[in-house]
Design an enzyme around this catalytic site. Structure first.
Site, short mmCIF file in Angstrom:
data_model
loop_
_atom_site.label_atom_id
_atom_site.label_comp_id
_atom_site.label_asym_id
_atom_site.label_seq_id
_atom_site.Cartn_x
_atom_site.Cartn_y
_atom_site.Cartn_z
N GLY A 255 0.76 -1.25 0.00
CA GLY A 255 0.00 0.00 0.00
C GLY A 255 0.79 1.29 0.00
N GLU A 290 4.24 -6.48 1.58
CA GLU A 290 3.73 -6.85 0.26
C GLU A 290 3.61 -5.64 -0.66
OE1 GLU A 290 -0.12 -8.31 1.35
OE2 GLU A 290 0.63 -10.23 2.09
N PRO A 291 4.72 -4.99 -1.00
CA PRO A 291 4.61 -3.82 -1.88
C PRO A 291 4.37 -4.23 -3.33
CG PRO A 291 6.91 -4.31 -1.46
CD PRO A 291 6.12 -5.31 -0.66
N GLY A 292 3.51 -3.53 -4.00
CA GLY A 292 3.31 -3.76 -5.44
C GLY A 292 3.72 -2.51 -6.19
N ARG A 293 2.84 -1.51 -6.11
CA ARG A 293 3.03 -0.25 -6.83
C ARG A 293 4.40 0.38 -6.59
NH1 ARG A 293 -1.54 2.93 -7.90
NH2 ARG A 293 -2.59 1.70 -6.31
N ARG A 329 -6.36 3.44 -15.41
CA ARG A 329 -6.38 4.19 -14.15
C ARG A 329 -7.06 5.56 -14.24
NH1 ARG A 329 -2.59 5.73 -11.57
NH2 ARG A 329 -3.40 5.21 -9.53
N TYR A 333 -9.99 5.47 -11.67
CA TYR A 333 -9.70 6.12 -10.38
C TYR A 333 -9.50 7.62 -10.52
CZ TYR A 333 -7.97 1.30 -9.48
OH TYR A 333 -7.82 -0.06 -9.37
N CYS A 361 -14.79 4.47 -27.90
CA CYS A 361 -16.10 5.13 -27.91
C CYS A 361 -16.67 5.25 -26.51
CB CYS A 361 -17.07 4.34 -28.78
SG CYS A 361 -16.30 3.75 -30.27
C1 PLP Z 1 -3.06 -5.12 -3.74
C2 PLP Z 1 -2.44 -5.74 -2.55
C3 PLP Z 1 -1.12 -5.44 -2.21
C4 PLP Z 1 -0.28 -4.45 -2.98
O1 PLP Z 1 -0.75 -3.16 -2.89
P1 PLP Z 1 0.15 -1.95 -3.43
O2 PLP Z 1 -0.66 -0.75 -3.15
O3 PLP Z 1 0.39 -2.16 -4.87
O4 PLP Z 1 1.43 -1.97 -2.64
C5 PLP Z 1 -0.57 -6.09 -1.13
N1 PLP Z 1 -1.29 -6.98 -0.40
C6 PLP Z 1 -2.57 -7.28 -0.68
C7 PLP Z 1 -3.30 -8.27 0.15
C8 PLP Z 1 -3.18 -6.68 -1.77
O5 PLP Z 1 -4.46 -6.97 -2.04
#
Ligand code: PLP
Length: 440
Positions: A255, A290-293, A329, A333, A361
């Protein structure tokens, strides 16, 4: 404002030295001019920098240094096999949310003992796959899932290591569609109800309740909600231990936000790490983040070509060959993405407002309204910044537009890591039923 003022501020797409920079008047990904990729692969195309992803991973790993922590890359942010591979090679584990993502992580070479399985609704088949693959942890989100997992684990003759995801009712202060930790969200178990669920878990065969998991949302620019949530998790761990449960893991979720707009500043990772240390650092638990973004977002751009510049009634439109199906996005969002000209504008070039749109469209197929930019010409290349996360993964073939290809750059090399499908490939899974196919 002149071009020099506007682009000085946006040149660096993130605080970490961005892999996308101008050199000799041309925007590069690492050492590769984006124009060269556009010529070789065509547009629209996503371009990622492996070195940028590694740098983002290392920045977080360095901040968390000294803690017993596994950084599990949230694969859903960008699940291209090459991207997962690049991060796994840098040391990352994986956070997966479906059977498909379990298989991607395995195929990309992420060790199962560094992979955690999250998801609010896992099927029995997915649970079986997770147990069979020997994933290090399953984050359970409901009492019913716990019962199903118990049945699966018993039938396979194993003990499944489980963390229970709690919902701490903390507002992440982010967009409604990506807030996950407040009462009324579908995610996790209310934190007050957690002790009873842990007692049930401990009594179930095949289940080893070893951890507490939390994930309060995505794109958090304010770190305070993390402190509040992690403090509640620490209290819960102490309480569960006082009841005799052996809790030795905490999954802190992802997050951490990234600056999309030049008025935003990047998350202070040292401060984030301090929050982790101060809230859960003294519990002797193995930690997961758990970083994604954070890892992939700033390391990607969507490269697109201007089809036409259209002068409307009081508005000027830049019509691109990229559309909402390629980068959802802004439509989903109301997200803001930097738009950089691939040819660096001269310092004194004037800026004018343009609506930047795609060909689909839908009025929602608008990337930016009244964006101040140097007037592009037909055929010019533009790059959307911070498109490495929740970009290609959310793309579709709406309007029978081929799925957008992806390119990975690493230093002076680049490779197509997902090719653009042909029309034949796009329709290959479709069929006209025999009763309609019959010729008259
Ligand atoms: C989406 C998600 C993440 C990653 O979120 P980011 O905002 O991309 O860091 C981590 N853990 C869980 C359970 C998620 O659903």
């Amino acid at each position: 404002m002149t071009a020099a003022e506007a682009f000085d501020a946006t040149d660096d797409l993130s605080d970490a030295v961005s892999p996308f920079r101008y050199a000799d008047g041309r925007l590069h990904a690492d050492e590769v001019p984006l124009a060269r990729i556009a010529d070789a692969v065509g547009t629209p195309v996503y371009v990622y920098s492996a070195s940028g992803m590694r740098a983002n991973y290392r920045a977080l790993a360095t901040a968390l240094d000294g803690l017993d922590v596994t950084i599990c890359y949230a694969v859903k942010a960008n699940s291209n096999l090459a991207v997962i591979r690049a991060l796994a090679a840098a040391g990352a584990g994986a956070d997966v949310v479906s059977g498909g993502e379990i298989r991607r992580a395995l195929q990309a070479g992420v060790p199962p003992d560094r992979t955690v399985f999250s998801s609010v609704g896992k099927t029995e088949e997915e649970l079986r796959l997770a147990v069979q693959a020997g994933l290090c942890q399953i984050n359970v989100e409901s009492a019913a899932e716990l019962e199903m997992l118990s049945t699966v684990a018993v039938s396979m003759g194993v003990q499944a290591r489980v963390a229970i995801r709690v919902n701490p009712d903390v507002d992440a202060g982010t967009h409604d569609k990506i807030t996950t930790g407040i009462r009324g969200n579908k995610f996790g178990i209310e934190i007050e109800a957690a002790p009873a669920v842990y007692r049930r878990a401990a009594a179930l065969p095949g289940i080893a309740p070893v951890g507490v998991a939390v994930h309060i949302g995505s794109q958090l620019m304010d770190l305070l909600p993390f402190r509040v949530a992690y403090t509640m998790v620490a209290d819960l761990v102490r309480h569960l231990r006082s009841e005799g449960l052996q809790i030795d893991r905490i999954d802190l979720g992802g997050g951490i936000g990234i600056p999309y707009h030049r008025d935003e500043s990047p998350a202070d990772l040292a401060r984030y790490a301090a929050i982790v240390r101060e809230t859960v650092g003294d519990l002797g638990c193995r930690l997961f983040v758990e970083p994604g973004r954070l890892l992939t977002g700033p390391a990607g751009v969507l490269l697109s070509r201007v089809l036409f510049v259209k002068h409307g009634d009081g508005r000027d439109f830049v019509i691109l060959d990229a559309a909402m199906n390629d980068l959802l996005r802004p439509a989903m969002y109301d997200a803001w993405h930097t738009i950089l000209p691939v040819t660096e504008p001269s310092a004194g070039a004037a800026l004018r407002p343009f609506d930047v749109v795609g060909p689909v469209c839908e009025t929602a197929d608008t990337f930016a309204k009244e964006r101040l930019m140097t007037a592009p010409g037909d055929g010019d290349l533009l790059a959307f910044g911070n498109a490495g996360a929740y970009g290609a993964v959310m793309s579709s073939t709406y309007n029978t537009r081929p799925l957008v290809p992806e390119v990975l750059v690493d230093g002076s090399e680049f490779a197509v890591v997902r090719k653009r499908p042909t029309f034949e490939e796009m329709v290959a899974l479709e069929a006209i039923p025999p009763w309609l196919a019959a010729a008259d």
